[in-house]
Design a protein around this motif. Structure first.
Motif, PDB file in Angstrom:
ATOM      1  N   GLY A  49      27.652  61.949  49.378  1.00 44.00           N
ATOM      2  CA  GLY A  49      26.694  62.560  48.470  1.00 44.00           C
ATOM      3  C   GLY A  49      25.359  61.842  48.459  1.00 44.00           C
ATOM      4  O   GLY A  49      25.200  60.756  49.010  1.00 44.00           O
ATOM      5  N   ALA A  50      24.415  62.450  47.812  1.00 50.84           N
ATOM      6  CA  ALA A  50      23.072  61.874  47.756  1.00 50.84           C
ATOM      7  C   ALA A  50      22.976  60.841  46.640  1.00 50.84           C
ATOM      8  O   ALA A  50      23.812  60.799  45.733  1.00 50.84           O
ATOM      9  CB  ALA A  50      22.051  62.985  47.530  1.00 50.84           C
ATOM     10  N   GLY A  51      21.950  60.015  46.726  1.00 48.15           N
ATOM     11  CA  GLY A  51      21.703  59.038  45.673  1.00 48.15           C
ATOM     12  C   GLY A  51      22.166  57.651  46.048  1.00 48.15           C
ATOM     13  O   GLY A  51      22.754  57.426  47.117  1.00 48.15           O
ATOM     14  N   LEU A  52      21.913  56.720  45.141  1.00 53.01           N
ATOM     15  CA  LEU A  52      22.276  55.327  45.377  1.00 53.01           C
ATOM     16  C   LEU A  52      23.755  55.106  45.095  1.00 53.01           C
ATOM     17  O   LEU A  52      24.379  55.807  44.288  1.00 53.01           O
ATOM     18  CB  LEU A  52      21.435  54.417  44.475  1.00 53.01           C
ATOM     19  CG  LEU A  52      19.912  54.473  44.690  1.00 53.01           C
ATOM     20  CD1 LEU A  52      19.209  53.589  43.678  1.00 53.01           C
ATOM     21  CD2 LEU A  52      19.562  54.042  46.113  1.00 53.01           C
ATOM     22  N   ARG A  53      24.310  54.074  45.740  1.00 49.59           N
ATOM     23  CA  ARG A  53      25.715  53.731  45.516  1.00 49.59           C
ATOM     24  C   ARG A  53      25.799  52.858  44.263  1.00 49.59           C
ATOM     25  O   ARG A  53      25.767  51.633  44.321  1.00 49.59           O
ATOM     26  CB  ARG A  53      26.277  52.988  46.718  1.00 49.59           C
ATOM     27  CG  ARG A  53      26.268  53.826  47.997  1.00 49.59           C
ATOM     28  CD  ARG A  53      26.786  53.018  49.177  1.00 49.59           C
ATOM     29  NE  ARG A  53      26.743  53.793  50.406  1.00 49.59           N
ATOM     30  CZ  ARG A  53      27.086  53.305  51.601  1.00 49.59           C
ATOM     31  NH1 ARG A  53      27.462  52.045  51.712  1.00 49.59           N
ATOM     32  NH2 ARG A  53      27.015  54.077  52.666  1.00 49.59           N
ATOM     33  N   THR A  54      25.880  53.496  43.133  1.00 52.00           N
ATOM     34  CA  THR A  54      25.876  52.767  41.865  1.00 52.00           C
ATOM     35  C   THR A  54      27.268  52.437  41.375  1.00 52.00           C
ATOM     36  O   THR A  54      27.417  51.737  40.378  1.00 52.00           O
ATOM     37  CB  THR A  54      25.165  53.598  40.796  1.00 52.00           C
ATOM     38  OG1 THR A  54      25.828  54.867  40.671  1.00 52.00           O
ATOM     39  CG2 THR A  54      23.713  53.824  41.175  1.00 52.00           C
ATOM     40  N   ARG A  55      28.275  52.947  42.037  1.00 52.27           N
ATOM     41  CA  ARG A  55      29.641  52.682  41.604  1.00 52.27           C
ATOM     42  C   ARG A  55      30.488  52.221  42.783  1.00 52.27           C
ATOM     43  O   ARG A  55      30.220  52.545  43.935  1.00 52.27           O
ATOM     44  CB  ARG A  55      30.269  53.931  40.973  1.00 52.27           C
ATOM     45  CG  ARG A  55      29.654  54.328  39.638  1.00 52.27           C
ATOM     46  CD  ARG A  55      30.436  55.475  39.027  1.00 52.27           C
ATOM     47  NE  ARG A  55      29.965  55.795  37.693  1.00 52.27           N
ATOM     48  CZ  ARG A  55      29.061  56.716  37.405  1.00 52.27           C
ATOM     49  NH1 ARG A  55      28.530  57.415  38.392  1.00 52.27           N
ATOM     50  NH2 ARG A  55      28.704  56.960  36.170  1.00 52.27           N
ATOM     51  N   ALA A  56      31.542  51.470  42.450  1.00 52.29           N
ATOM     52  CA  ALA A  56      32.506  51.017  43.449  1.00 52.29           C
ATOM     53  C   ALA A  56      33.893  51.040  42.805  1.00 52.29           C
ATOM     54  O   ALA A  56      34.023  50.981  41.578  1.00 52.29           O
ATOM     55  CB  ALA A  56      32.167  49.610  43.936  1.00 52.29           C
ATOM     56  N   TYR A  57      34.894  51.153  43.613  1.00 51.60           N
ATOM     57  CA  TYR A  57      36.250  51.143  43.082  1.00 51.60           C
ATOM     58  C   TYR A  57      37.095  50.112  43.825  1.00 51.60           C
ATOM     59  O   TYR A  57      36.717  49.633  44.890  1.00 51.60           O
ATOM     60  CB  TYR A  57      36.894  52.529  43.153  1.00 51.60           C
ATOM     61  CG  TYR A  57      37.010  53.113  44.534  1.00 51.60           C
ATOM     62  CD1 TYR A  57      38.150  52.901  45.300  1.00 51.60           C
ATOM     63  CD2 TYR A  57      36.002  53.913  45.063  1.00 51.60           C
ATOM     64  CE1 TYR A  57      38.267  53.452  46.567  1.00 51.60           C
ATOM     65  CE2 TYR A  57      36.112  54.466  46.326  1.00 51.60           C
ATOM     66  CZ  TYR A  57      37.243  54.223  47.066  1.00 51.60           C
ATOM     67  OH  TYR A  57      37.359  54.760  48.320  1.00 51.60           O
ATOM     68  N   ALA A  58      38.217  49.745  43.236  1.00 50.15           N
ATOM     69  CA  ALA A  58      39.086  48.711  43.787  1.00 50.15           C
ATOM     70  C   ALA A  58      40.191  49.345  44.626  1.00 50.15           C
ATOM     71  O   ALA A  58      40.713  50.410  44.284  1.00 50.15           O
ATOM     72  CB  ALA A  58      39.706  47.870  42.676  1.00 50.15           C
ATOM     73  N   VAL A  59      40.534  48.681  45.713  1.00 49.20           N
ATOM     74  CA  VAL A  59      41.611  49.134  46.598  1.00 49.20           C
ATOM     75  C   VAL A  59      42.644  48.027  46.695  1.00 49.20           C
ATOM     76  O   VAL A  59      42.313  46.872  46.987  1.00 49.20           O
ATOM     77  CB  VAL A  59      41.066  49.479  48.001  1.00 49.20           C
ATOM     78  CG1 VAL A  59      42.213  49.867  48.933  1.00 49.20           C
ATOM     79  CG2 VAL A  59      40.050  50.604  47.909  1.00 49.20           C
ATOM     80  N   GLU A  60      43.891  48.351  46.410  1.00 49.68           N
ATOM     81  CA  GLU A  60      44.967  47.370  46.497  1.00 49.68           C
ATOM     82  C   GLU A  60      45.306  47.101  47.960  1.00 49.68           C
ATOM     83  O   GLU A  60      45.362  48.026  48.772  1.00 49.68           O
ATOM     84  CB  GLU A  60      46.211  47.887  45.767  1.00 49.68           C
ATOM     85  CG  GLU A  60      47.310  46.849  45.588  1.00 49.68           C
ATOM     86  CD  GLU A  60      46.926  45.763  44.609  1.00 49.68           C
ATOM     87  OE1 GLU A  60      47.411  44.637  44.791  1.00 49.68           O
ATOM     88  OE2 GLU A  60      46.153  46.037  43.682  1.00 49.68           O
ATOM     89  N   SER A  61      45.540  45.846  48.286  1.00 47.48           N
ATOM     90  CA  SER A  61      45.883  45.478  49.655  1.00 47.48           C
ATOM     91  C   SER A  61      46.890  44.335  49.632  1.00 47.48           C
ATOM     92  O   SER A  61      47.060  43.666  48.611  1.00 47.48           O
ATOM     93  CB  SER A  61      44.632  45.060  50.444  1.00 47.48           C
ATOM     94  OG  SER A  61      44.026  43.933  49.842  1.00 47.48           O
ATOM     95  N   THR A  62      47.545  44.139  50.741  1.00 45.38           N
ATOM     96  CA  THR A  62      48.495  43.031  50.890  1.00 45.38           C
ATOM     97  C   THR A  62      48.037  42.192  52.072  1.00 45.38           C
ATOM     98  O   THR A  62      48.467  42.407  53.213  1.00 45.38           O
ATOM     99  CB  THR A  62      49.925  43.558  51.130  1.00 45.38           C
ATOM    100  OG1 THR A  62      49.899  44.500  52.219  1.00 45.38           O
ATOM    101  CG2 THR A  62      50.453  44.258  49.896  1.00 45.38           C
ATOM    102  N   PRO A  63      47.145  41.230  51.827  1.00 46.02           N
ATOM    103  CA  PRO A  63      46.586  40.458  52.931  1.00 46.02           C
ATOM    104  C   PRO A  63      47.574  39.551  53.639  1.00 46.02           C
ATOM    105  O   PRO A  63      47.296  39.064  54.727  1.00 46.02           O
ATOM    106  CB  PRO A  63      45.480  39.644  52.249  1.00 46.02           C
ATOM    107  CG  PRO A  63      45.925  39.538  50.825  1.00 46.02           C
ATOM    108  CD  PRO A  63      46.624  40.829  50.526  1.00 46.02           C
ATOM    109  N   GLY A  64      48.708  39.314  53.044  1.00 45.85           N
ATOM    110  CA  GLY A  64      49.669  38.425  53.692  1.00 45.85           C
ATOM    111  C   GLY A  64      50.819  38.110  52.767  1.00 45.85           C
ATOM    112  O   GLY A  64      51.085  38.830  51.794  1.00 45.85           O
TER     113      GLY A  64
END
Length: 247
Positions: A49-64
């Motif tokens: 979408g258009a506009g600035l990236r004013t939001r972010a969300y968290a992604v669960e991961s298993t790094p090790g």
């Protein structure tokens, strides 16, 4: 859909995934040689979408996985073996490959094959399956060699086989879906002469049941916060719709 609502929804989803990881850890708190799976979240920007990236969300991961040692428990059983410090036992996987485990509660099949608690063959330094002669009492020495225990009419113990003990760097191994560890780049790890084991001992899981329960409670509370954010976003949308309909 408002982005705030989407972010809260994805946050709740990722927290459910964290609960799954912690539940799996807790269910293996008494599994010998189990290594706790690490749960972590990373930030991902909302793209599109258009506009600035004013939001972010968290992604669960298993790094090790947490590779710290578990508690040592004395059993007195001949085929119970625990690694002292760093290192792994080598076992053969169903596809014919080689993988690594810390679970040293070994057994013998009716044919004399040495297997791990899941029934996978235990390997020697040459990558061959270890066979124990029938009706033989054995002991596992500190260097991983397996010797027959001398009887009254025997003068000297006979060496039967050697366990393949490896010690690749922690960042060189990764957990597979079957709970075994393998080299990230493929191949097999070389024999490590410095690894030492203790016979008549078994290593427990390194999962702390208390810490895991605390983390599960914290995740549940964070989940409730995300649900509250979703409800607030929905209320704001309804209020905005009412204001617009009045104008």
């Amino acid at each position: 859909m408002d982005r705030a609502l989407y972010i809260a929804a994805t946050g709740a989803r990722e927290l459910m995934r964290r609960q799954d990881i912690q539940t799996n850890n807790l269910s293996n708190a008494l599994t010998p040689g189990f290594r706790a799976e690490v749960a972590a979240q990373r930030t991902a920007p909302v793209i599109g979408g258009a506009g600035l990236r004013t939001r972010a969300y968290a992604v669960e991961s298993t790094p090790g996985a947490d590779l710290s040692a578990g508690p040592m428990m004395a059993t007195g059983r001949d085929l119970d073996v625990a690694i002292q410090g760093d290192g792994w036992f080598a076992v053969r996987t169903p596809d014919g490959g080689e993988a690594y485990t810390r679970a040293g509660g070994f057994e013998t099949t009716p044919e004399g094959m040495l297997v791990d608690p899941a029934g996978r063959p235990v390997l020697d330094p040459n990558g061959e399956v270890i066979m124990i002669p029938p009706d033989t009492k054995v002991q596992v020495n500190a260097d991983g060699s397996i010797s027959s225990v001398p009887e009254v009419d025997r003068v000297q113990a006979a060496q039967i086989a050697n366990l393949k003990l490896v010690n690749p760097p922690a960042n060189a191994v990764e957990r597979g879906p079957d709970g075994l560890f393998r080299l990230r780049q493929g191949g097999v790890a070389p024999m490590a002469q410095e690894v030492r084991v203790a016979g008549g001992m078994i290593e427990g899981s390194n999962v702390s049941a208390v810490d895991t329960m605390v983390e599960m409670i914290a995740a549940a509370r964070h989940y409730d916060v995300q649900i509250q954010l979703m409800q607030n976003s929905d209320q704001n949308q309804r209020a905005a719709t009412q204001i617009l309909s009045m104008s």
